[in-house]
Design a protein around this motif. Structure first.
Motif, PDB file in Angstrom:
ATOM      1  N   SER A   1      36.122  64.822  28.752  1.00 45.21           N
ATOM      2  CA  SER A   1      36.290  64.020  27.527  1.00 45.21           C
ATOM      3  C   SER A   1      36.179  64.910  26.285  1.00 45.21           C
ATOM      4  N   ILE A   2      35.190  65.850  26.269  1.00 47.18           N
ATOM      5  CA  ILE A   2      35.045  66.778  25.123  1.00 47.18           C
ATOM      6  C   ILE A   2      36.302  67.619  24.998  1.00 47.18           C
ATOM      7  N   GLU A   3      36.754  68.066  26.093  1.00 45.21           N
ATOM      8  CA  GLU A   3      37.936  68.943  26.111  1.00 45.21           C
ATOM      9  C   GLU A   3      39.135  68.195  25.526  1.00 45.21           C
ATOM     10  N   LEU A   4      39.184  66.918  25.798  1.00 44.49           N
ATOM     11  CA  LEU A   4      40.278  66.102  25.298  1.00 44.49           C
ATOM     12  C   LEU A   4      40.227  65.990  23.755  1.00 44.49           C
ATOM     13  N   ALA A   5      39.005  65.766  23.192  1.00 46.17           N
ATOM     14  CA  ALA A   5      38.839  65.656  21.727  1.00 46.17           C
ATOM     15  C   ALA A   5      39.176  66.976  21.055  1.00 46.17           C
ATOM     16  N   LEU A   6      38.708  68.017  21.663  1.00 41.01           N
ATOM     17  CA  LEU A   6      38.964  69.359  21.127  1.00 41.01           C
ATOM     18  C   LEU A   6      40.456  69.632  21.079  1.00 41.01           C
ATOM     19  N   GLU A   7      41.081  69.230  22.069  1.00 36.32           N
ATOM     20  CA  GLU A   7      42.535  69.464  22.157  1.00 36.32           C
ATOM     21  C   GLU A   7      43.256  68.669  21.077  1.00 36.32           C
ATOM     22  N   GLY A   8      42.850  67.432  20.809  1.00 33.17           N
ATOM     23  CA  GLY A   8      43.469  66.590  19.777  1.00 33.17           C
ATOM     24  C   GLY A   8      43.306  67.199  18.397  1.00 33.17           C
ATOM     25  N   ASN A   9      42.163  67.717  18.113  1.00 36.39           N
ATOM     26  CA  ASN A   9      41.878  68.366  16.816  1.00 36.39           C
ATOM     27  C   ASN A   9      42.785  69.563  16.615  1.00 36.39           C
ATOM     28  N   ARG A  10      42.862  70.342  17.664  1.00 41.10           N
ATOM     29  CA  ARG A  10      43.721  71.547  17.595  1.00 41.10           C
ATOM     30  C   ARG A  10      45.165  71.136  17.344  1.00 41.10           C
ATOM     31  N   GLY A  11      45.609  70.096  17.942  1.00 36.13           N
ATOM     32  CA  GLY A  11      46.993  69.641  17.792  1.00 36.13           C
ATOM     33  C   GLY A  11      47.287  69.228  16.354  1.00 36.13           C
ATOM     34  N   ARG A  12      46.387  68.487  15.805  1.00 34.41           N
ATOM     35  CA  ARG A  12      46.647  68.043  14.410  1.00 34.41           C
ATOM     36  C   ARG A  12      46.683  69.226  13.462  1.00 34.41           C
ATOM     37  N   LEU A  13      45.759  70.148  13.609  1.00 35.64           N
ATOM     38  CA  LEU A  13      45.706  71.348  12.764  1.00 35.64           C
ATOM     39  C   LEU A  13      46.993  72.148  12.871  1.00 35.64           C
ATOM     40  N   THR A  14      47.423  72.355  14.012  1.00 35.21           N
ATOM     41  CA  THR A  14      48.648  73.124  14.248  1.00 35.21           C
ATOM     42  C   THR A  14      49.849  72.426  13.629  1.00 35.21           C
ATOM     43  N   SER A  15      49.913  71.155  13.709  1.00 39.89           N
ATOM     44  CA  SER A  15      51.044  70.388  13.184  1.00 39.89           C
ATOM     45  C   SER A  15      51.141  70.526  11.660  1.00 39.89           C
ATOM     46  N   LEU A  16      50.018  70.393  11.008  1.00 45.92           N
ATOM     47  CA  LEU A  16      50.019  70.508   9.543  1.00 45.92           C
ATOM     48  C   LEU A  16      50.481  71.887   9.100  1.00 45.92           C
ATOM     49  N   ARG A  17      49.951  72.894   9.775  1.00 50.02           N
ATOM     50  CA  ARG A  17      50.320  74.277   9.419  1.00 50.02           C
ATOM     51  C   ARG A  17      51.821  74.509   9.639  1.00 50.02           C
ATOM     52  N   GLU A  18      52.331  74.000  10.641  1.00 48.74           N
ATOM     53  CA  GLU A  18      53.764  74.216  10.947  1.00 48.74           C
ATOM     54  C   GLU A  18      54.646  73.522   9.924  1.00 48.74           C
ATOM     55  N   ARG A  19      54.308  72.356   9.475  1.00 55.75           N
ATOM     56  CA  ARG A  19      55.134  71.633   8.506  1.00 55.75           C
ATOM     57  C   ARG A  19      55.151  72.384   7.162  1.00 55.75           C
ATOM     58  N   LEU A  20      53.994  72.922   6.735  1.00 54.23           N
ATOM     59  CA  LEU A  20      53.941  73.702   5.473  1.00 54.23           C
ATOM     60  C   LEU A  20      54.824  74.945   5.563  1.00 54.23           C
TER      61      LEU A  20
ATOM     62  N   VAL B   1      52.122  68.482  -0.570  1.00 57.35           N
ATOM     63  CA  VAL B   1      51.784  69.799  -0.030  1.00 57.35           C
ATOM     64  C   VAL B   1      50.310  70.129  -0.261  1.00 57.35           C
ATOM     65  N   ASP B   2      49.804  69.846  -1.367  1.00 52.63           N
ATOM     66  CA  ASP B   2      48.418  70.208  -1.665  1.00 52.63           C
ATOM     67  C   ASP B   2      47.441  69.420  -0.795  1.00 52.63           C
ATOM     68  N   ALA B   3      47.744  68.148  -0.642  1.00 52.40           N
ATOM     69  CA  ALA B   3      46.865  67.324   0.207  1.00 52.40           C
ATOM     70  C   ALA B   3      46.824  67.847   1.636  1.00 52.40           C
ATOM     71  N   ALA B   4      47.952  68.297   2.036  1.00 52.76           N
ATOM     72  CA  ALA B   4      48.055  68.837   3.400  1.00 52.76           C
ATOM     73  C   ALA B   4      47.178  70.074   3.561  1.00 52.76           C
ATOM     74  N   ARG B   5      47.104  70.914   2.531  1.00 52.68           N
ATOM     75  CA  ARG B   5      46.326  72.145   2.643  1.00 52.68           C
ATOM     76  C   ARG B   5      44.828  71.800   2.700  1.00 52.68           C
ATOM     77  N   ALA B   6      44.400  70.788   2.044  1.00 51.62           N
ATOM     78  CA  ALA B   6      42.985  70.387   2.061  1.00 51.62           C
ATOM     79  C   ALA B   6      42.621  69.812   3.445  1.00 51.62           C
ATOM     80  N   GLN B   7      43.516  69.085   4.000  1.00 54.92           N
ATOM     81  CA  GLN B   7      43.260  68.486   5.332  1.00 54.92           C
ATOM     82  C   GLN B   7      43.060  69.588   6.393  1.00 54.92           C
ATOM     83  N   ILE B   8      43.769  70.648   6.256  1.00 50.79           N
ATOM     84  CA  ILE B   8      43.645  71.760   7.208  1.00 50.79           C
ATOM     85  C   ILE B   8      42.219  72.297   7.230  1.00 50.79           C
ATOM     86  N   THR B   9      41.633  72.430   6.108  1.00 53.16           N
ATOM     87  CA  THR B   9      40.272  72.958   6.019  1.00 53.16           C
ATOM     88  C   THR B   9      39.294  72.039   6.764  1.00 53.16           C
ATOM     89  N   THR B  10      39.468  70.729   6.584  1.00 44.79           N
ATOM     90  CA  THR B  10      38.587  69.761   7.255  1.00 44.79           C
ATOM     91  C   THR B  10      38.707  69.856   8.777  1.00 44.79           C
TER      92      THR B  10
END
Lengths: 875, 377
Positions: free
Chosen positions: A283-302, A615-624
């Motif tokens: 279950s932890i591994e699953l949450a960790l994986e979801g977080n990584r996915g969202r982070l990667t997605s934001l970075r790729e769109r920018l 774009v700016d909002a997206a950069r702040a979300q990455i940090t979180t």
């Protein structure tokens, strides 16, 4: 016994005593016409020897009495073993008064019944099996049955028995037949009449028994084997059951099962804990994986927004550059197109000029050809006329064949004429001077000093003198000459010429015309090889004049050079045009591609910015998101450490399961097997109880013993059959040999006699009846019944002669008395019969009575006569 | 008590079918075997015997009828004062479940089937060392164990075994053969053997009793049992044959010569008392030579007396017929019969012919003689 004399008194026609004396020991012939008393003599002798004097009632004796009445008296003098006896009988109507005496050397030897007995002993009657039936032959008998069959059969057998032994002894007789019948009956218990083994016979039964027992044995063997198999099965099952039910084994099995079950439960509990820890980690591994996915997605769109902007800038620049290049190549293309149009017009014009020059040249050649052909046409037409004339000349002249006939006729005639002249009379005139004119031949002057032949003769006239007629000789040649001349004239006439020279001239003319004709035809072939019509057609197709002779036309060479140059310039312009077109297309494509690229970049940029919104909002979300990921990673590491701890020293669940399964399986199998064994044993017990009650093994042993005995019995029966068959064969062979031995003596005596009359013949006799059954001659075998009456008669007589010889050999010679016994025999064969009789009479008394005086005169022998008798001294 | 007495028998072969004999004879012989147990019981009573030792082959087959087994068990059990010591032989080995299970189920206590080679006490101070046959052909010497089997000191040791002591086919080594000195090597006071159907002494302490009801001409005579008295002193046992069988088997050979009276010679060989003929089986082998009439007379006599015996078979294949001229004259002095007789005699005498052909010719001649006699009238 031999007869020496016979005396009759009061016997039929002999009312006075008559006698026949001087009967020799060999062949005797009494030859006399019919009604002379020969048969009376035969009958009287027969009565003397075979009938009692007191047997008047018997028809044969009564017939001896003369018509006038009286008592018939018959006596005969005989010689027996060197002694002379005289037998006398008087037959009376009162039979009891009949008398008989026998004298020896003139003295009374026997009389009355004693005499009859003596006579019977001397000559056994046919009834007693005596030989008289064989040896005394009445008229016309062609068989050996002179008396009743039984009597002669007894006689024949008796005679052969005296030589070869009793037929009973020789052939085994009734005993042999009885033995063979018994043997046959025995054999029929084994085999059929055709010798095949009878299925119901003893051998068949023995074989059937063996076969049946073999079948039973096989069946019993199967049953015994079945029982043994069942017993073995039962033994094995009991042994297995014992092992399976062994208490120690059962206890071990249960212990193993309990241990396996306990191990399995412990392993399963541990496995549950381990499984829960693993789920937490997951279950932890699953949450960790979801977080990584969202982070990667934001970075790729920018990053996409940045990249799309840069691409947009570059593609716009490139489009501008390519558009400039396109204008430059468009101008170059226009220039090239104009140049190509110009050079093409020049080239077309130069080509038209050359075509006009070439057309004018062709017209000129056709006109020249027409002229040439016209000249050849004229020549050809003239030659055609000449050839026709020549052909006519040839046709009008005589043919070469006709000329050959004419020449041959002339040669024949000329040769004959010359020969005729050469052989004909000739005259040569030798006149005194001045006298020449006085002499003419056939009214023509006769040349002086020249030999003039006169084959046709002629008339010589001498003026003042008269004439001399000379006649030609009538020679054969003159006729031939005339004939040859006529033949020649006929040939000449056939050709319608008056002279040979004319004919020859006409022939020469024809040869010349033929020669000309050949030449004309050859020339015509050159002038018009395909005929005048073809020539005319070709001329008509050619023009008479050149159509348009343009004097402004350039020379052909000039025109051709101009065409070459114009085409070369046009070709160069074309190359340039194509090059300009290619460049234009290339630049045009580049412009299009630059436009597409720029459009694509524009679309990408629009999409990228649309996706990210802010774009700016997206950069702040990455940090979180980065901070959350770090927390989750710490949790995961802790949970994984816990799982690893549980995995250490964990029991092997699969192994525990397998052990438990196996332990349960063994227990289950044992139960099932024991159940099966119980069932199997119950079934086997029932079967064994049933089969054991049958004692099949005992039955088998018994059957084997019985089969052995049956086979032995079959062998014994077979041997018995062989013994019976061997004995039967031996008896059959011996019987055949015995038959041969029995009839051998008569065949031996008969053979030389038979071959005197019937060369090369062999008679077949039946051993039982001693009668002829067939005659074998070189040309084949005939049954006796098929033979002619004459041959049968001869054989019957010869067989009697052979029997008589056997009698003589046996020491009891008896006379043969033949009363007209040879009646069917032809003259040729009778001579040979006489020879046979003569041969046999060398040591055998034969008395022949015959009415055929002339024929029997050739028989020879002692001639007997019936003559008046003197007083009967003996009686 | 100075000795130990028992009756040694073997090879009863109960249920033997005698298939090669005619039905009547077969039935008689089978019945006689069935009567063996009563005969033994009677003999035991007469000779004060308490123990019967059967050295194998009580039954002829492994699967006799249950009826036969039960009747045997019953007959043995009925003599309660007797103890039957039985080992399986090769014909009724331990493989013969049917027999021994029936014994297990139905046998009375006085019947002791010995299925192992463990020594058993027969009586006080008397031990029996059995060697039962486990299978028909065990492939080893079953008595070998006796040599190493201990029994109490001073006790009598009686061996009981079934098998041959001689290998009649040396080319086929037979490991089952019992050594001739087994009694000595195993310190046996007596070794009771079975398998050989004739009575045979191997040594003073080793005997084959033979079958008590003879079953073949090879072991001719009348079947017996051995009354064995084994002294406790260690001396050799005393053996006495006791007749048990009903039938006497005779294998006779009559060697004849021409001129000898064959009938007299025949009767010289036969049991002298015709009263005993019905319990006699005869296998007569005729050899030598005989004149034809004598041979015929002999055949007639044989045919005449044969039915008086339980069984009478004769083989005259080796009896040659010698012919005198007179003999052939008795067939016929001449003619076809004589020709046939001479022909057959020549064939019978022709050494160039095969023996069988000559025999057939000789038999045919004898038959001719017989037929001629039959048709003499």
């Amino acid at each position: 016994m031999k007869l020496r004399s016979i005396r009759l008194n009061n016997v039929r026609r002999f009312t006075e005593p008559v006698e026949i004396t001087g009967i020799g020991p060999g062949l005797n012939v009494l030859s006399a016409p019919n009604e002379n008393g020969k048969s009376t003599l035969f009958d009287a002798l027969h009565a003397l020897f075979f009938f009692d004097a007191k047997s008047w009632k018997q028809k044969e004796a009564a017939t001896l009495a003369p018509h006038a009445g009286g008592n018939p008296e018959v006596s005969a003098e005989i010689e027996v073993d060197g002694e002379v006896f005289k037998i006398s009988k008087t037959f009376t109507k009162t039979a009891s008064k009949g008398e008989v005496t026998v004298h020896r050397d003139g003295h009374l030897f026997k009389q009355a019944d004693a005499a009859e007995v003596w006579i019977r002993d001397l000559i056994k009657s046919p009834k007693d099996g005596g030989p008289a039936g064989l040896l005394w032959v009445r008229q016309g008998l062609t068989t050996l049955h002179a008396y009743k069959d039984d009597d002669t059969l007894t006689a024949r057998r008796g005679l052969l028995s005296s030589v070869a032994g009793e037929i009973e002894d020789v052939t085994g007789g009734r005993k042999m037949e009885a033995i063979r019948a018994a043997l046959k009956a025995d054999l029929e218990r084994y085999v059929t009449k055709t010798g095949k083994v009878s299925s119901n016979g003893l051998l068949g039964q023995a074989r059937n028994a063996v076969e049946a027992l073999s079948t039973v044995q096989t069946q019993l063997e199967t049953q015994v084997n079945g029982l043994r198999t069942k017993l073995a099965d039962r033994r094995n099952l009991v042994a297995e059951q014992t092992v399976l039910k062994d208490p120690e084994t059962v206890k071990q099995q249960e212990t193993k099962l309990h241990a396996a079950n306990a191990d399995l439960e412990a392993a399963e509990a541990h496995a549950a804990k381990h499984s829960a820890a693993l789920s937490h980690v997951a279950s932890i591994e699953l949450a960790l994986e979801g977080n990584r996915g969202r982070l990667t997605s934001l970075r790729e769109r920018l990053r996409e927004c940045d990249d799309a902007s840069e691409e947009m800038r570059k593609t716009s620049d490139a489009l501008t550059e390519h558009s400039k290049g396109l204008n430059a190549v468009a101008q170059e293309l226009e220039r090239a197109q104009a140049q190509e149009t110009d050079t093409r017009a020049v080239s077309t014009k130069a080509r038209a000029a050359l075509d006009a020059v070439l057309a004018t040249e062709a017209d000129r050649q056709d006109v020249a050809r027409r002229k040439e052909l016209s000249v050849r046409l004229k020549d050809a037409q003239a030659l055609t006329v000449q050839a026709a004339n020549a052909r006519k000349s040839v046709a009008a002249a005589p043919s070469r064949a006709d000329m050959a006939v004419l020449e041959d006729a002339w040669r024949d005639y000329d040769l004959l004429d010359r020969a005729n002249n050469a052989s004909a009379a000739a005259i040569t005139l030798d006149c005194a001077p001045g006298q020449t004119d006085r002499i003419t031949l056939n009214d023509m002057a006769l040349p002086q000093g020249v030999r003039t032949p006169l084959p046709q003769g002629g008339t010589i006239k001498i003026s003042g003198f008269g004439s001399i007629q000379i006649h030609p000789a009538e020679l054969g040649e003159a006729k031939a000459l005339g004939k040859a001349r006529a033949h020649f004239d006929q040939a000449l006439l056939a050709l319608a010429f008056d002279t040979l020279e004319h004919a020859r001239k006409a022939a020469r003319t024809r040869d010349e015309a033929q020669e000309n004709l050949d030449r004309y035809e050859a020339q015509l072939k050159i002038a018009a090889p395909e005929g005048i019509d073809t020539l005319l057609t070709e001329i008509a197709s050619l023009p008479e004049h050149v159509a348009a002779d343009d004097v402004d036309l350039p020379s052909r060479t000039g025109a051709e050079t101009a065409v070459g140059q114009a085409q070369e310039a046009h070709q160069s312009a074309l190359v340039k045009l194509e090059s300009a077109q290619a460049r234009h297309r290339t630049v045009q494509d580049s412009v299009l591609r630059a436009q597409v690229t720029r459009d694509h970049a524009q679309t990408r940029s629009e999409r990228a910015y649309a996706a990210i919104e802010d774009v700016d909002a997206a950069r702040a979300q990455i940090t979180t998101l980065q901070a959350t990921g770090d927390d989750l990673q710490n949790d995961f590491n802790q949970a994984a450490a816990a799982v690893e701890e549980l995995s250490k020293d964990a029991p092997d669940l699969e192994f525990a399961k397998a052990s438990a399964t196996r332990a349960r399986g063994v227990a289950e199998q044992t139960r099932a097997r024991l159940h099966e064994i119980d069932k199997g044993l119950a079934r086997l017990e029932a079967l064994i109880d049933h089969e054991a009650g049958l004692a099949v093994e005992e039955q088998l042993a018994e059957t084997e013993g019985r089969l052995s005995t049956a086979k032995s019995h079959e062998a014994d029966v077979l041997r018995e059959l062989k013994v019976l068959q061997r004995l039967d064969a031996a008896l059959a062979a011996a019987q055949a040999d015995a038959h041969e031995a029995y009839i051998g003596p008569i065949i031996q005596e008969l053979r030389p006699l038979l071959r005197m009359v019937l060369p090369g013949a062999e008679l077949k006799l039946d051993a039982d009846t001693v009668l002829p059954t067939g005659l074998v001659r070189p040309e084949g075998e005939d049954s006796y019944d098929q033979l002619s009456g004459g041959t049968q008669e001869q054989i019957a007589l010869l067989v009697r002669l052979a029997f008589a010889r056997l009698l003589a050999n046996a020491g009891t010679p008896a006379p043969i008395i033949l009363d007209d016994a040879i009646v069917y025999t032809d003259d040729d064969r009778i001579e040979r019969m006489f020879d046979a009789l003569t041969k046999q009479a060398s040591d055998q008394q034969i008395i022949v009575l015959s009415c055929r005086q002339k024929v029997f005169r050739g028989l020879g022998g002692q001639t007997l006569t019936i003559q008046k008798a003197g007083p009967d001294l003996a009686s | 008590m100075t000795n130990f007495r028992f009756l040694h028998i073997s090879d009863l072969h109960l249920g033997k079918p005698f298939g090669r004999f005619e039905d009547e004879v077969r039935s008689d012989l089978r019945n006689a075997r069935q009567e063996l147990i009563p005969s033994v019981i009677t003999a035991a009573a007469q000779h004060d015997i308490e123990h019967i030792v059967i050295a194998g082959d009580t039954f002829d087959q492994e699967t006799p009828s249950l009826r036969l087994i039960r009747q045997t068990v019953s007959a043995m059990g009925s003599a309660s004062d007797l103890t039957w010591w039985i080992i399986p032989g090769n014909h009724d080995s331990l493989n013969a479940d049917l027999i021994w299970q029936t014994f297990d189920t139905h046998a009375a206590n006085n019947i002791r089937v010995l299925k192992t080679n463990t020594p058993v006490a027969m009586s006080e101070g008397v031990w029996l060392l059995p060697a039962p046959c486990p299978v028909r052909s065990p492939g080893y010497d079953l008595t070998e164990a006796m040599a190493t089997q201990d029994t109490p000191d001073g006790a009598l040791r009686i061996g009981l075994a079934h098998g041959g002591v001689v290998n009649f086919r040396p080319e086929e080594p037979n490991a089952e053969t019992i050594p001739l000195d087994r009694a000595e090597t195993a310190r046996l006071d007596y070794l009771a053997l079975g398998d050989w159907h004739g009575t045979l002494q191997i040594s003073p302490r080793t005997w084959y009793s033979g079958t008590p009801e003879r079953d073949r001409f090879k072991h001719a005579g009348r079947g017996v049992g051995l009354l064995v008295d084994v002294p406790f002193s260690g001396n050799a046992p005393k053996i006495e044959e006791i007749a048990l069988g009903q039938y006497t088997w005779h294998a006779l050979e009559l060697n004849l010569s021409p001129g000898m009276d064959p009938i007299r010679a025949l009767h010289g060989q036969l049991p002298p008392d015709p009263d005993g003929w019905r319990d006699s089986l005869i296998d007569l082998r005729l050899v030598g030579h005989q004149h034809l009439p004598d041979r015929m007379a002999l055949q007639t006599e044989l045919a005449r007396i044969a039915p008086e015996f339980c069984h009478f078979e004769w083989d005259d294949r080796n009896l040659r017929t010698e012919y005198k001229p007179d003999d052939l004259d008795m067939i016929a002095q001449g003619g076809a019969l004589r020709i046939a007789a001479d022909m057959l005699k020549d064939e019978a005498d022709n050494a160039d012919l095969a023996r069988d052909e000559r025999d057939v010719a000789e038999a045919a001649l004898t038959r001719l003689y017989s037929l001629v006699k039959d048709h003499a009238s």
